[in-house]
Design an enzyme around this catalytic site. Structure first.
Site, PDB file in Angstrom:
ATOM      1  N   VAL A 144      26.237  56.709   5.037  1.00 30.85           N
ATOM      2  CA  VAL A 144      27.037  57.824   4.521  1.00 30.85           C
ATOM      3  C   VAL A 144      26.746  58.013   3.023  1.00 30.85           C
ATOM      4  CG1 VAL A 144      29.377  58.732   4.259  1.00 30.85           C
ATOM      5  CG2 VAL A 144      28.804  57.310   6.227  1.00 30.85           C
TER       6      VAL A 144
ATOM      7  N   THR B 126      27.105  59.666  -0.925  1.00 35.47           N
ATOM      8  CA  THR B 126      28.209  59.829  -1.862  1.00 35.47           C
ATOM      9  C   THR B 126      28.586  61.297  -2.037  1.00 35.47           C
ATOM     10  OG1 THR B 126      28.950  59.228  -4.047  1.00 35.47           O
ATOM     11  CG2 THR B 126      26.686  59.925  -3.877  1.00 35.47           C
TER      12      THR B 126
ATOM     13  N   CYS C  96      23.381  69.270   0.637  1.00 28.42           N
ATOM     14  CA  CYS C  96      21.928  69.101   0.523  1.00 28.42           C
ATOM     15  C   CYS C  96      21.171  70.375   0.901  1.00 28.42           C
ATOM     16  CB  CYS C  96      21.462  67.940   1.369  1.00 28.42           C
ATOM     17  SG  CYS C  96      22.063  68.033   3.059  1.00 28.42           S
TER      18      CYS C  96
ATOM     19  N   HIS D 266     -24.131  75.665  59.862  1.00 31.17           N
ATOM     20  CA  HIS D 266     -22.857  75.006  59.510  1.00 31.17           C
ATOM     21  C   HIS D 266     -22.198  74.303  60.694  1.00 31.17           C
ATOM     22  CE1 HIS D 266     -18.911  74.345  57.811  1.00 31.17           C
ATOM     23  NE2 HIS D 266     -18.367  75.076  58.773  1.00 31.17           N
TER      24      HIS D 266
HETATM   25 FE   LIG Z   1     -16.317  75.359  59.424  1.00 28.86          FE
END
Ligand SMILES: [Fe+2]
Length: 865
Positions: free
Chosen positions: A114, A116, A249, A737
């Site tokens: 604290v 002053t 302050c 594929h």
């Molecule tokens: Fe496929």
């Protein structure tokens, strides 16, 4: 506590232990208990506001009683009002839907430093927020104000204890010293430090190794620009600067005036009570403000008149502030310091930018992180923004007196009331905002398991049945221009007529693009876009196998978003919903219809498309639900004359789609059903479709549906490492594929079928590794027999092998004709590429690269075990 005077190390250690014990008991109090204690304490502090203010002024010889009354009043009433309803004990918030609870726990024993300057109000403030949060606090008062600080703490403690708080919950050092303060802030039983004080104290606090909340020094500059209300600005600055003789302050330490209004502002300040020091007076006052590079504590909290006297100059007794017109911003200029008294610096700025620069420098010089003020026309948000962005202060106040403004809740109700103002990293603090109860709690986040919403996304319209095309396409009535994407074979065969005839009937114009080759490339897309961008179709119709449909999806995307970057959108993702780059909804310019003429890819219902860059041969697999067509037409009439090799390759591709989707980490009840149905149809009808072709229209029809069902499953559950490997194997050795999948699938099933995977995939939908059982379920669905999952697994693998034989597919990569040397030369690259394939993440077992290598080697040799 009165029995114990804390004035040495031993007594302080004893105090810390007592407060810690009290805090441990207090930590078990309920919110109701805490709230009544908080209220009783606030009331008692408020009642004592005048005696405490008197005591502080008397003891310190600083400040003004009437202003200290306001501070004490603020510290009790405003702080109580702000936090009275805050939840601070136990569960403070709960979101049941999302499974999140926040549990608040006290931090423990707090060291309260604290100053002053505000000895009683700071003690009241810190005691109250400590009590509200079930913490304990020990005050280290400033030696100059120990009596009043301790008195404030005693008053709050007595009221709190009377209301039920443990008797030692607040403590204090009676005879403070640097040694005791250091012991307090470093003691192992002290959890955190609430530091308000000078820079040395704040530095000690954050050097203690404990979390420190607190303030740094302030050096608040106030800019008055040429648009400001000058009378208001001058008066507010005087009010703020003279409050408690300038000891807050946050109070203004300098005024920066833009030159156009400099004289007006100075005249106004003088009119309202400021005294502008002449050259000689300025030198004298400067010597009084700073002595040996330090602020002279004799001037802190004194009146302007008294400081003038101390400086050896004569001013009228009713002068409010002493102002020195200066230009230097450095430690050589006494007026540039934080003066904590009614002494202020005045700077002249060339323009707004110069003013901001000066304010910035003053803050950096001695007030980093604290407070800054701008007086301007509030409509000038651009100036406010420039100021706020440039200044390193936790509080940026606009048209506000800073002493009263910075402590919050007075000039802006949303700025939290506080007597401890965080200064952020600039001021060496952990926080940059006004300190309140939330900073004195630890928060436990209780996160119950909640998984993200899942989805099942397919085209809104999927039409099927022989001849469905004719009726389905009539829904396009009202469209103006259709762009048909197909391949040369389909175009030349004339089968496209079944589409164009309907478009003519419903008066939709069309253009046909038939240059799509297998594995479509970006140059093909560019070629088509030249036409699309001129023709401006409002519907794109993809007609063909996977390649024309994929190409049409990419054309659609590039038509709607010409700036799409393929590298970005092809980036692998962990969660399709959280990816860094995605595609916005398509459909602004055109709808998309997909009509497959092979039975395998499922592209008509999936969000996937693959596109290849011509020069680099890099393939960009794009996955985004925006690419899902608006309408899919599954018309078996288009697959009756599909050649045998295509029937086999696309059929086995569809089978791997269904199998991989069924065991994927993202498999759900919504994807399992279409996957199982697809598998059943494929085992039953693929051999017939292959063998009898056009002569078995039922088999061809069912295979066509199976392909789309498998597509629906993997559009949402995704695939696995069979596809990861097949993608790369196919590219490396030009293997179609579907056949590439056929060469790998048995080895992948064998690899996945374990109850003890080396690594589990993250976020699986299954509770525990259950892939073997899922393969068993497939075997059951196919009526393959078997007593347990191990037997069922063997029967499933055998059934797939038999299916491959039935449709004359090779059983190993070697048998397909890939030379051993070539295979092994490519192996490392294949393994790494397959690991990085988008499909890998959905595989039920998260593979190591060595696992993929082993799968590939076994597949090369046709080894299933
Ligand atoms: Fe496929």
């Amino acid at each position: 506590m009165d029995n114990f005077i804390v004035d040495n190390t031993k007594s302080l250690k004893g105090l810390i232990l007592r407060v810690k014990k009290a805090q441990e008991i207090y930590a078990t109090f309920t919110q109701d208990q805490v709230d009544s204690i908080f209220k009783a304490a606030a009331l008692a502090a408020n009642k004592a506001r005048i005696p405490l203010a008197k005591m502080a002024v008397e003891e310190t010889g600083m400040g003004i009683v009437e202003d200290k009354v306001i501070k004490n009043h603020f510290a009790s009433e405003y702080i109580y009002n702000k936090h009275k309803d805050a939840l601070t004990c136990g569960i403070i918030s709960e979101d049941k839907a999302n499974g999140i609870k926040i549990v608040a726990d006290p931090v423990g024993v707090i060291a309260g430093i604290v100053p002053t300057t505000n000895p009683t109000s700071t003690a009241i403030f810190k005691s109250l927020i400590t009590l509200k949060t079930r913490n304990g606090i020990i005050f280290s008062p400033h030696p100059r104000s120990k009596k009043s600080t301790v008195e404030a703490a005693k008053i709050v403690l007595a009221a709190a204890v009377k209301a039920g708080a443990p008797k030692d919950i607040i403590g204090w050092i009676d005879i403070p010293s640097l040694e005791l303060t250091n012991l307090l802030i470093t003691d192992q039983n002290v959890a955190t430090i609430l530091a308000t004080g000078g820079p040395a104290m704040v530095k000690a606090a954050y050097s203690s190794g404990k979390p420190a909340l607190g303030v740094g020094a302030g050096n608040t500059p106030a800019i008055i620009d040429e648009t400001a209300d000058i009378q208001m600005a001058a008066s507010y600055i005087l009010m703020s600067k003279t409050f408690d003789n300038g000891m807050i302050c946050a109070s203004e330490q300098s005024i920066i005036i833009i030159k156009d209004v400099y004289k007006k502002v100075v005249d106004e300040l003088v009119l309202r009570g400021a005294y502008i020091l002449n050259k000689n007076e300025k030198i004298k006052v400067a010597k009084t403000i700073v002595i040996n590079g330090k602020l002279n504590s004799q001037i802190v909290g004194q009146s302007a008149y008294k400081i003038a006297q101390l400086s050896g100059i004569r001013v009228p007794e009713d002068v409010k502030i002493l102002a020195g017109e200066v230009s230097d911003i450095s430690l050589n200029e006494a007026f540039a310091y934080e003066k904590l008294s009614p002494v202020i610096a005045i700077y002249k700025a060339e323009n707004f930018e110069d003013a901001v620069e000066k304010a910035y420098k003053l803050v950096e010089l001695a007030g980093a992180g604290h407070t800054s003020v701008l007086y301007t026309d509030a409509r000038k948000q651009d100036r406010i923004n420039i100021f706020a962005e440039k200044l390193h202060t936790g509080r940026v106040l606009i048209n506000t007196p800073s002493s009263q403004g910075a402590i919050g809740d007075l000039y802006n109700f949303k700025l939290e009331p506080s007597l401890t103002l965080g200064c952020g990293s600039w001021g060496g603090n952990a926080v940059s905002e006004n300190i309140g109860v939330r900073h004195l709690l630890n928060y436990k986040t209780v996160a119950q398991r909640r998984e993200n919403m899942l989805w099942f996304r397919v085209p809104p319209k999927i039409y099927f049945k022989r001849g469905a095309t004719d009726l389905a396409l009539r829904e396009l009535v009202g469209k103006k221009r259709a762009f048909i994407v197909t391949d040369r074979f389909l175009f030349d065969s004339g089968v496209i007529y079944s589409i164009t005839k309907v478009l003519e009937d419903i008066k939709v114009g069309y253009q046909i693009f038939f240059d799509v080759k297998p594995e479509p490339t970006l140059s093909t897309i560019d070629e088509a876009l030249l036409i699309i961008n001129v023709y401006q179709p409002d519907v794109i119709i993809a007609f063909g196998g996977g390649s024309p449909i994929d190409a049409a999806k990419i054309m659609w995307l590039m038509y709607e978003y010409p700036d799409t970057n393929f590298q970005d959108i092809a980036m692998r993702f962990m969660d399709i919903r959280k990816r860094i780059c995605d595609i916005s909804e398509l459909g602004e310019k055109a709808q998309m219809v997909a009509i497959p003429t092979t039975s395998g890819t499922g592209s008509e219902v999936t969000p996937f498309a693959v596109i290849r860059e011509d020069s680099t041969h890099i393939k960009y697999p794009i996955a985004d639900y925006s690419l899902t067509p608006n309408m899919a037409i599954i018309d078996p009439n288009f697959v009756d004359s599909m050649p045998k090799n295509l029937c086999a390759a696309s059929g086995i591709d569809a089978l791997t789609h269904a199998i991989e989707a069924y065991v994927s980490v993202l498999a759900t009840n919504f994807t399992n059903s279409p996957a199982l149905e697809a598998m059943k149809l494929i085992f039953r009808y693929l051999p017939r479709s292959y063998e009898y072709g056009i002569n078995d229209p039922v088999a061809r029809e069912k295979m066509h549906y199976a392909s789309t069902l498998a597509g629906m499953a993997f559009a949402n559950a995704f695939l696995g490492v069979c596809h990861s490997i097949a993608h790369k194997l196919g590219t490396a050795f030009s293997i179609p594929h579907g056949i590439a999948n056929a060469l790998i699938i048995n080895q992948v099933i064998r690899y996945n079928a374990t109850d003890r995977p080396k690594k589990q995939a993250i976020f699986p939908q299954y509770k525990f590794p259950n892939v073997k059982a899922k393969y068993g379920q497939i075997a059951d669905e196919l009526n393959l027999g078997g007593k347990n999952d191990d037997e069922k697994l063997e029967l499933l693998i055998n059934a797939i092998t038999k299916l491959k034989k039935d449709i004359n597919l090779p059983l190993s990569i070697k048998e397909y004709g890939i030379e051993e040397k070539s295979f092994y030369n490519n192996l490392d690259k294949l393994v790494e590429q397959a690991f990085d394939d988008q499909c890998t993440g959905a595989n039920p077992v998260y593979p190591l690269m060595e696992d993929l290598r082993s799968i590939l080697i076994k597949a090369y040799n046709g080894q299933v075990r």
